[in-house]
Design a protein around this motif. Structure first.
Motif, PDB file in Angstrom:
ATOM      1  N   ASP A   1       0.880  -1.204  -0.161  1.00 57.22           N
ATOM      2  CA  ASP A   1      -0.118   0.061  -0.006  1.00 57.22           C
ATOM      3  C   ASP A   1       0.940   1.192  -0.053  1.00 57.22           C
TER       4      ASP A   1
ATOM      5  N   ARG B   1       2.114   1.777  -3.244  1.00 58.05           N
ATOM      6  CA  ARG B   1       1.022   2.099  -4.348  1.00 58.05           C
ATOM      7  C   ARG B   1       0.635   3.410  -4.190  1.00 58.05           C
ATOM      8  N   PHE B   2       0.735   3.865  -2.747  1.00 55.48           N
ATOM      9  CA  PHE B   2       0.378   5.476  -2.544  1.00 55.48           C
ATOM     10  C   PHE B   2       1.285   6.250  -3.075  1.00 55.48           C
TER      11      PHE B   2
ATOM     12  N   HIS C   1       1.270   6.800  -6.787  1.00 56.81           N
ATOM     13  CA  HIS C   1       0.114   7.397  -7.167  1.00 56.81           C
ATOM     14  C   HIS C   1       0.743   8.909  -7.122  1.00 56.81           C
ATOM     15  N   ALA C   2       1.101   9.290  -5.849  1.00 56.19           N
ATOM     16  CA  ALA C   2       1.790  10.619  -5.733  1.00 56.19           C
ATOM     17  C   ALA C   2       2.724  10.903  -6.781  1.00 56.19           C
TER      18      ALA C   2
ATOM     19  N   ARG D   1       2.905  19.651  -0.657  1.00 59.45           N
ATOM     20  CA  ARG D   1       1.712  18.952  -0.129  1.00 59.45           C
ATOM     21  C   ARG D   1       1.692  19.066   1.376  1.00 59.45           C
TER      22      ARG D   1
ATOM     23  N   LEU E   1       6.765   6.952   3.629  1.00 59.82           N
ATOM     24  CA  LEU E   1       6.172   7.153   2.352  1.00 59.82           C
ATOM     25  C   LEU E   1       6.819   7.951   1.486  1.00 59.82           C
TER      26      LEU E   1
END
Lengths: 399, 234
Positions: A5, A8-9, A12-13, A304, A324
């Protein structure tokens, strides 16, 4: 948060900031690609030189008249020119059981002519053993006949290009050539072969050593090529050569023995060092890519801020936010490394296609090293922006 | 549910110290619906941040669900936010690149909930809030009211016990604002403790209990002294 996850996160960013993502991938790819291409060039140069050395024969020792090695003592005030190496010296070396073959060599330059065509040509005077010692191959005819080297027959073996220059496509075997002021009959033509240590073997004429001595009016030999029995007997062969010549030259050691292996080793080391240097320089471009990643990610963190505040409000502890952003840096550098590896290999492939004779090769260490370095750089430089993100005050970030 | 004692908080602004909160004592029961009102600069947002464990008071004590929150580490407070508290913001704070579905899924993604369970819970909550047909839309394709309801779905998908709403209707027109308040109140009727920070008297009047703040202090509380929590205070 699960690792899948997280990736993936972060992925995506990265996809949402397409331009900067591509720029960072490009920077990494250029860094990794240049490491790969430059090491391939360095490695290719090394192989080229060692191949050249290997092509002149195996287990070779080269005996030169005169002592050119530095000994550390002052040069002798008297003595001057060293004694010549003679054919008798060469024959005496056969006493050593560690020597398999040897070929005395006289080298000179003379005009070679056939009818109206004339060419200034490198003349090698030697014996039948030159063929196996120097790894020569005949296209037609035969090599110099074996026999007493003191007696020179009027025969010659010529290189492929010299044959072409003088005879074109006509038959050369059995024809008479004029070398200097003497006539020689062509008994063999060498197979075409490339450059070998500067002397283009395709353009020489090889004649018996005694004929060359009288042609150039010299008594001494240019050098003696010696082939040891095997690679283990090279040091012993070298000692034997020095001992025998010293006995014959009244106890004076006035020759130089170069072993092919030592020469090969030296060149090998020089080119390895060169390859490392060049790849080190290329690796600097990887750190430049790392700094670019850091800058772009710092911008991304400040853009962000609200998102980071939200993640904190949703219960992400600092280490999760650190993870992240490090994942983003990791994905970028891994992607850049893979892309760069492919670009590098494609570049090497292109060069290989353009210069098929040059033995290009990508060493495994350069590819893995570049990829590992790219990852390390990305994560190292990603750490600073990621820590900044992790330490943001959520109240300020959400404002 | 919530007990605050002698909460103090001040900030340094330039050379001056601003006393944002002074002597705040507050008790809130499980399931209450509370409005915190006051002009801007009265300290109501600071109070909300402290209640939401995003900020720490300089002194005082704060129990949340029986836990003394001031003794918690950064990691433990993050965990308490994840399990106990949902936030609804005036500016929604949806992540623009993610769809409504993904925004609602985010807290569970961060908490490491299994994908099958995530899917089920997101679909159920979107259906409850009438957003099923908007699941694939990104925030910029949604109306303000829809965005705030997605944010409410995100705030409640982890089944918190306390929902903190900071001016939830501040960026919405009257109709959308009413719809959002209805949604919040419905969740409150389901047992969720609801705290709404607002300066809009119409919104404040809907709450069962109102607290008025001025200059960092509570000046009026029409519900204090009633309910089991106050009596339980030692």
């Amino acid at each position: 948060m699960h690792i899948g996850d997280t990736l993936r996160f972060s992925g995506h960013a990265l996809r949402s900031g397409r331009t900067r993502t591509w720029l960072m991938l490009l920077a990494m790819a250029i860094g990794v690609g240049s490491v790969v291409v430059l090491t391939a060039l360095g490695e290719g140069a090394r192989r080229y030189v060692t191949d050249q050395f290997a092509a002149i024969g195996s287990h070779l020792l080269i005996v030169l008249p005169g002592r050119v090695e530095t000994t550390g003592t002052a040069p002798p005030l008297v003595g001057g020119t060293p004694r010549d190496l003679t054919l008798a010296d060469a024959q005496a070396l056969r006493r050593s059981s560690h020597i398999r073959l040897l070929a005395p060599l006289v080298v000179g330059s003379a005009p070679v002519s056939h009818r109206q065509l004339e060419r200034e040509t490198l003349i090698l005077g030697s014996t039948a053993e030159l063929e196996p010692v120097r790894n020569l191959h005949l296209a037609r005819g035969r090599f110099l006949p074996a026999g007493d080297p003191e007696r020179g027959a009027a025969v010659t073996v010529i290189g492929a290009r010299l044959k072409k220059a003088l005879f074109g496509n006509r038959r050369a075997l059995g024809r008479w050539l004029r070398i200097g002021d003497r006539r020689f009959r062509v008994i063999g033509v060498l197979q075409p072969m490339g450059e070998s240590l500067g002397a283009n073997i395709s353009e020489v004429a090889i004649i018996p050593v005694a004929s060359a001595q009288s042609l150039f009016n010299t008594h001494g030999l240019f050098r003696i090529l010696v082939q040891a029995r095997d690679s283990d007997s090279i040091p012993q062969a070298r000692r034997d050569i020095v001992d025998i010549i010293r006995q014959r030259h009244d106890g004076e050691e006035d020759i130089t023995v170069i072993t092919q292996d030592a020469l090969l080793d030296t060149f090998d080391r020089i080119f390895r060092a060169l390859t490392y240097t060049v790849s080190g320089i290329a690796a600097i471009s990887l750190s430049v890519a790392g700094i670019l990643i850091m800058n772009v990610m710092l911008v991304s963190v400040s853009r962000r801020t609200a998102e980071i505040g939200l993640l904190k409000a949703l219960g992400s502890p600092q280490r999760e936010i650190l993870g992240l952003f490090l994942a983003e840096a990791g994905i970028l550098s891994a992607g850049g490394a893979v892309l760069g590896g492919l670009v590098g290999l494609a570049g090497v492939g292109l060069l290989d296609w353009l210069f098929p004779d040059f033995p290009l090769a990508v060493p495994a260490w350069s590819l893995t090293g570049a990829v590992i370095l790219a990852l390390a750089m990305g994560i190292l430089f990603g750490l600073i922006p990621a820590r900044r993100a992790a330490r943001l005050d959520p109240v300020q970030a959400l404002r | 549910m919530i007990r605050l004692e002698e909460i103090e908080r001040s900030f340094r602004v330039g050379d001056e110290w601003v006393h944002a909160l002074r002597h705040i004592d507050l008790a809130v029961d499980e399931g209450e619906y509370l409005a915190i009102m006051g002009p801007s600069g009265s300290g109501k947002s600071t109070l909300l941040h402290i209640l939401g464990l995003l900020d720490r008071p300089d002194s005082g004590r704060y129990w949340l669900g029986g836990i003394d929150t001031l003794s918690l580490s950064e990691e433990q407070r993050a965990d308490a936010r994840r399990r106990l508290i949902g936030f609804v913001f005036q500016t929604f704070h949806l992540i623009p690149r993610l769809s409504a579905y993904e925004n609602v899924e985010l807290p569970m993604l961060l908490a490491g909930v299994r994908p099958a369970e995530r899917r089920e819970r997101v679909q159920r909550i979107l259906r409850d809030l009438g957003l099923s047909d908007r699941a694939r839309h990104r925030p910029d394709q949604l109306s303000g009211g829809q965005r705030q309801r997605v944010a409410i779905a995100r705030a409640t998908v982890m089944a918190p016990r306390l929902l903190l709403a900071d001016e939830p209707t501040g960026n919405l027109d009257k109709a959308a604002g009413d719809e959002v308040m209805h949604t919040l109140e419905r969740l409150n009727r389901g047992g969720l403790t609801l705290l709404v920070v607002t300066h809009d008297p119409d919104i404040g009047d809907r709450a069962r209990r109102r607290i008025r703040m001025r200059d960092g202090a509570i000046v009026a509380d029409d519900g204090s002294g009633s309910g089991p929590c106050t009596s339980a205070t030692p």
